[in-house]
Design an enzyme around this catalytic site. Sequence first.
Site, PDB file in Angstrom:
ATOM      1  N   ASP A   1       1.257  -1.610   0.058  1.00  0.00           N
ATOM      2  CA  ASP A   1       0.008   0.162  -0.299  1.00  0.00           C
ATOM      3  C   ASP A   1       1.272   1.352   0.117  1.00  0.00           C
ATOM      4  O   ASP A   1       0.699   2.190   0.987  1.00  0.00           O
ATOM      5  CB  ASP A   1      -0.798  -0.418   1.210  1.00  0.00           C
ATOM      6  CG  ASP A   1      -1.798  -1.431   1.240  1.00  0.00           C
ATOM      7  OD1 ASP A   1      -1.795  -1.670   0.729  1.00  0.00           O
ATOM      8  OD2 ASP A   1      -1.956  -2.166   2.761  1.00  0.00           O
TER       9      ASP A   1
ATOM     10  N   GLU B   1     -11.559  -0.296  -3.106  1.00  0.00           N
ATOM     11  CA  GLU B   1     -10.227   0.138  -2.131  1.00  0.00           C
ATOM     12  C   GLU B   1     -10.106   0.952  -2.517  1.00  0.00           C
ATOM     13  O   GLU B   1      -9.516   1.216  -4.107  1.00  0.00           O
ATOM     14  CB  GLU B   1     -10.364  -0.703  -1.186  1.00  0.00           C
ATOM     15  CG  GLU B   1      -9.397  -1.691  -1.797  1.00  0.00           C
ATOM     16  CD  GLU B   1      -8.694  -2.516  -0.979  1.00  0.00           C
ATOM     17  OE1 GLU B   1      -9.205  -3.392   0.021  1.00  0.00           O
ATOM     18  OE2 GLU B   1      -7.335  -3.944  -1.186  1.00  0.00           O
TER      19      GLU B   1
HETATM   20  O1  FUB Z   1      -2.947  -3.712   3.064  1.00  0.00           O
HETATM   21  C1  FUB Z   1      -4.892  -3.867   3.933  1.00  0.00           C
HETATM   22  C2  FUB Z   1      -5.620  -3.501   3.490  1.00  0.00           C
HETATM   23  O2  FUB Z   1      -5.403  -4.360   2.146  1.00  0.00           O
HETATM   24  C3  FUB Z   1      -5.682  -2.645   2.668  1.00  0.00           C
HETATM   25  O3  FUB Z   1      -5.444  -1.190   3.132  1.00  0.00           O
HETATM   26  C4  FUB Z   1      -5.572  -2.711   1.147  1.00  0.00           C
HETATM   27  O4  FUB Z   1      -6.019  -1.158   0.402  1.00  0.00           O
HETATM   28  C5  FUB Z   1      -5.269  -3.365   0.657  1.00  0.00           C
HETATM   29  O5  FUB Z   1      -4.594  -3.606   0.257  1.00  0.00           O
END
Ligand code: FUB
Length: 359
Positions: free
Chosen positions: A43, A259
């Site tokens: 991320d 997301e």
């Molecule tokens: O790394 C945890 C979660 O997985 C992140 O917040 C999301 O965007 C995905 O990458």
Amino acid sequence: MAYRFVAAVVACGTASLALAQDRAPDGRQYLSQPLVKSIYTADPSAHVFDGKIYVYPSHDVPTETPDDDLGNQYAMHDYRVLRMDKIGAPVTVGPVALDVKQVPWASQQMWAPDAAYKNGTYYLYFPARDKTKDKNGLGKFMVGVATSKSPMGPFKADPKPIAGAFSMDPAVFTDTDGKSYLYFGGIWGGQLQRWKDGKFDPSGSDTDLGKDDQPALTGKVARLNADMKSLAETPHDAVILDEAGKPVLGGDHDKRFFEASWMFKRGGQYYYTYSTGDTHFLNYATGTNPYGPFTYRGHFLLPVQGWTTHHSIIETGGKWWLFYADTQLSGKNHLRNVKVTELNFNADGTIKTIDPLVK
Ligand code: FUB
């Protein structure tokens, strides 16, 4: 297809070893190599502060928790900042910049963060579960903020999450007029589907499934106050329209928001970028202002090795760069490594699609 491994010796205080694959399981080669091998990172939110590149990643950790759709396997508890003088230069891995134990409201899962700078202060925005319990016995994801005088931290967290923000994956965009905006939200494990009219339903659904003909859930965007720690307004929906001008539908998993919001501006256009989650694309949609609506333009990163895909995009040294992550080092979904590759545009402003795995 047999895996081929190379041993990568890694220096990290107490030296550790990581096994890096030099080819993906299907035999394709990786487009780029991990930026760091001493810790697992994901991320990546990259920024240029005072002429240097700083990357604010999640810090992945080993766990025995099996993979599930809530993301319990992503058990991260702290942040460490990466710094490099320029793309391709050696990368410094900073010490712990913030640990969940130092956040009064948080219980676990320090997921994808972002950072911003204003008037001598660095701001770290981060999601974590709070200390309540939902139907799964888990806290609800909220978005917090912490500050430091150094881009590497340590950061001091505010005692409460940012009022009015919720779910996860905060990303801050500062426009050319100096106004800053907080984007946030993520479905499934990120719980965005449980927030209706700004209220959380602890017994709500764990997914967005079963609503294929309805407009897809959207990421959220709200302008930040001058203090960079509070919202100036009720969050807006960052609506993504299809080519016909209609909201993308929940059933269109290749297009719909899941997301990982990230905003950038180029040539007067606002590029809203995001992950499609279960179909593993990074997509972009463009608009004329930070709120949208945004018109869907396509994928700009094809699926990486690993379940999640999450990124940031910056311009530095006269080029645009995509920071992303895959699982080259570990082969495990929850132990990821960040990478960087150049991002190129066509003359009409569309983004050239990148395949992270090449034949
Ligand atoms: O790394 C945890 C979660 O997985 C992140 O917040 C999301 O965007 C995905 O990458």
